[in-house]
Design a protein around this motif. Structure first.
Motif, mmCIF file in Angstrom:
data_model
loop_
_atom_site.group_PDB
_atom_site.id
_atom_site.type_symbol
_atom_site.label_atom_id
_atom_site.label_comp_id
_atom_site.label_asym_id
_atom_site.label_seq_id
_atom_site.Cartn_x
_atom_site.Cartn_y
_atom_site.Cartn_z
ATOM 1 N N LYS A 1 -34.901 -61.406 6.772
ATOM 2 C CA LYS A 1 -33.442 -61.380 6.954
ATOM 3 C C LYS A 1 -32.826 -60.029 7.286
ATOM 4 O O LYS A 1 -31.605 -59.878 7.239
ATOM 5 C CB LYS A 1 -32.788 -61.937 5.710
ATOM 6 N N ASN B 1 -20.938 -63.282 4.067
ATOM 7 C CA ASN B 1 -21.776 -62.242 3.450
ATOM 8 C C ASN B 1 -21.822 -62.422 1.932
ATOM 9 O O ASN B 1 -20.823 -62.179 1.258
ATOM 10 C CB ASN B 1 -21.207 -60.851 3.754
ATOM 11 N N TYR C 1 -25.542 -50.920 -1.403
ATOM 12 C CA TYR C 1 -25.435 -49.480 -1.157
ATOM 13 C C TYR C 1 -24.326 -48.888 -2.028
ATOM 14 O O TYR C 1 -24.503 -47.869 -2.710
ATOM 15 C CB TYR C 1 -25.187 -49.180 0.337
ATOM 16 N N CYS D 1 -14.955 -52.353 9.929
ATOM 17 C CA CYS D 1 -15.272 -53.758 10.233
ATOM 18 C C CYS D 1 -14.782 -54.709 9.140
ATOM 19 O O CYS D 1 -14.757 -54.353 7.957
ATOM 20 C CB CYS D 1 -16.780 -53.940 10.352
ATOM 21 N N TYR E 1 -16.640 -61.768 2.453
ATOM 22 C CA TYR E 1 -17.596 -61.540 1.359
ATOM 23 C C TYR E 1 -17.415 -62.609 0.291
ATOM 24 O O TYR E 1 -16.336 -62.738 -0.279
ATOM 25 C CB TYR E 1 -17.383 -60.148 0.750
HETATM 26 C C1 WQD Z 1 -21.135 -55.160 6.263
HETATM 27 C C2 WQD Z 1 -20.232 -54.080 6.831
HETATM 28 C C3 WQD Z 1 -21.349 -52.477 8.212
HETATM 29 C C4 WQD Z 1 -23.780 -50.600 5.142
HETATM 30 C C5 WQD Z 1 -25.710 -58.934 7.734
HETATM 31 C C6 WQD Z 1 -26.272 -60.062 8.543
HETATM 32 C C7 WQD Z 1 -25.834 -61.375 7.992
HETATM 33 C C8 WQD Z 1 -26.209 -61.519 6.557
HETATM 34 C C9 WQD Z 1 -25.772 -60.333 5.763
HETATM 35 C C10 WQD Z 1 -28.481 -61.772 5.673
HETATM 36 C C11 WQD Z 1 -20.515 -53.746 8.292
HETATM 37 C C12 WQD Z 1 -20.780 -51.823 6.978
HETATM 38 C C13 WQD Z 1 -22.896 -51.413 5.801
HETATM 39 C C14 WQD Z 1 -23.461 -49.212 5.000
HETATM 40 C C15 WQD Z 1 -21.388 -49.600 6.139
HETATM 41 N N1 WQD Z 1 -27.595 -61.802 6.557
HETATM 42 N N2 WQD Z 1 -21.708 -50.923 6.293
HETATM 43 N N3 WQD Z 1 -22.262 -48.783 5.508
HETATM 44 O O1 WQD Z 1 -23.994 -56.738 8.966
HETATM 45 O O2 WQD Z 1 -22.031 -58.102 8.158
HETATM 46 O O3 WQD Z 1 -24.297 -58.963 7.848
HETATM 47 O O4 WQD Z 1 -26.119 -59.102 6.379
HETATM 48 O O5 WQD Z 1 -29.035 -61.381 4.893
HETATM 49 O O6 WQD Z 1 -26.397 -62.394 8.729
HETATM 50 O O7 WQD Z 1 -25.837 -59.941 9.875
HETATM 51 O O8 WQD Z 1 -23.579 -57.082 6.468
HETATM 52 O O9 WQD Z 1 -23.567 -55.682 4.455
HETATM 53 O O10 WQD Z 1 -24.948 -54.952 6.445
HETATM 54 O O11 WQD Z 1 -22.469 -54.822 6.562
HETATM 55 O O12 WQD Z 1 -20.316 -49.155 6.578
HETATM 56 O O13 WQD Z 1 -24.227 -48.432 4.428
HETATM 57 O O14 WQD Z 1 -20.468 -52.877 6.105
HETATM 58 O O15 WQD Z 1 -21.200 -51.650 9.327
HETATM 59 O O16 WQD Z 1 -19.297 -53.467 8.891
HETATM 60 P P1 WQD Z 1 -23.432 -57.658 7.981
HETATM 61 P P2 WQD Z 1 -23.724 -55.609 5.926
#
Ligand code: WQD
Length: 339
Positions: A87, A182, A206, A232, A236
């Motif tokens: 994933k 999410n 994180y 973004c 959630y």
């Molecule tokens: C959320 C926001 C990042 C980390 C992905 C998959 C989805 C699901 C969950 C499975 C974004 C920002 C993140 C950081 C940041 N799949 N961010 N700093 O990308 O929406 O979804 O994970 O497991 O299918 O696509 O989730 O939590 O990675 O990011 O600013 O250190 O947080 O850019 O805007 P995402 P995410």
């Protein structure tokens, strides 16, 4: 026919383990398959202690047809919830062959066992990622599914296609494609939660590691998006609310609906900075952050319309965004080095 025995693949993972709790609380009898590639065997002990039952567990890979079929031979399975998958979005770009192989062959292997053993109920763990860069938000189940922005998302789209084609010819089988927002947060007991290996890819784990001093600061990926604060926007959802959505889907299956598709989210868009602020408010801890460049493949805004799940399943989220942050923090505090 009343559904009783539920095979849960990936049942020791983050969403899987929370779903086991909700299943048992509602009187279902889960059987778990997990290859432990991204889960700890300790989760099984935690579940068995919390729920005060023994749960049949098989450490096998869902692509292993022989082992998978043995599990179906041993138990009279009424329904399958198929979580098991790779994933990590970024990793999927680096390792497309592994992602397509694992995520497609595992679904096909489970589906062939389902067919061979006459199982009539199947829930598939899909994702909001199937909407790609959405044409509008909130995303609706009826929106076109075109192309995902990475191989991980693409495997969700192809799996949805496979299951839709199966449903076209197996009209007596109930299939649910659940498109998740999410998932974040942790079980209210503090005993179960998200436990990523290494540096977390996802935002919430994180932030939690920054909160407990394990990491210096969060890098917010991009502050020049066309959103209210430039960061973004995502939807959630608390992992226990998401887990309950699976139980409601099994209840829906008792009415023999055939193929159903539901978005499971809160219906609310939350920016990265909103989430950081909610975390600070919920825990009283300052989260240090800096702005960094955009992350490849991120889309500005994605949140889900959940009216259909509300109306047809009675789906409703219980946890607020602050509750999500609070429970995530409590899990992190109790498990500084994972399980
Ligand atoms: C959320 C926001 C990042 C980390 C992905 C998959 C989805 C699901 C969950 C499975 C974004 C920002 C993140 C950081 C940041 N799949 N961010 N700093 O990308 O929406 O979804 O994970 O497991 O299918 O696509 O989730 O939590 O990675 O990011 O600013 O250190 O947080 O850019 O805007 P995402 P995410």
């Amino acid at each position: 026919m009343k559904i009783k025995k539920v095979l849960v693949t990936g049942g020791l993972g983050y969403i899987g383990s929370h779903t086991i709790v909700e299943l048992v609380n509602k009187g279902y009898e889960p059987i778990i398959i997990d290859n432990l590639s991204n889960a700890s065997i300790k989760v099984l002990d935690v579940l068995e202690q919390m729920l005060k039952i023994k749960i049949p567990f098989y450490q096998i890979d869902c692509t292993d047809s022989c082992e998978v079929n043995k599990v179906f031979d041993e138990h009279k399975i009424d329904a399958v919830i198929h979580f098991a998958a790779l994933k990590a979005v970024g990793e999927s770009i680096q390792k497309p062959a592994e992602y397509y192989y694992n995520n497609l062959v595992s679904t096909l292997t489970i589906l062939k066992a389902v067919q061979a053993h006459g199982v009539k109920n199947f829930i598939f763990s899909s994702s909001a990622t199937v909407y790609g860069n959405p044409i509008h938000v909130p995303c609706l189940e009826s929106d076109p599914i075109v192309n995902a922005t990475n191989p991980y998302g693409q495997t969700k789209i192809i799996n949805e296609r496979i299951l839709t084609d199966y449903s076209n010819i197996h009209k007596d089988t109930n299939i649910a494609l659940l498109r998740y927002a999410n998932p974040i947060g942790a079980h209210s007991s503090g005993k179960l939660g998200e436990n990523p290996n290494g540096i977390p890819n996802n935002l919430m784990p994180y932030v939690s590691q920054v909160a407990v001093g394990k990491r210096d600061k969060l890098t917010v990926f991009g502050n020049d998006y066309p959103t209210k604060d430039g960061t973004c926007i995502r939807d959630y959802i608390h992992v226990s609310d998401l887990a309950l959505g699976h139980v409601l889907t099994l209840e829906k299956f008792e009415t023999d609906p055939g193929l159903v598709i539901y978005n499971l989210g809160t219906g609310e868009g939350t920016s990265v900075l909103d989430l950081v602020n909610a975390y600070q408010k919920a825990t009283g801890i300052k989260i240090n952050y800096t702005f960094g460049p955009r992350r490849d493949g991120d889309i500005p805004t994605n949140y889900l319309d959940v009216t259909k799940a509300k109306n047809e399943l009675g789906f409703k989220c219980k946890y607020s965004i602050e509750d999500c942050c609070k429970t995530a923090y409590e899990f992190q505090i109790k498990h500084p080095n994972g399980y």
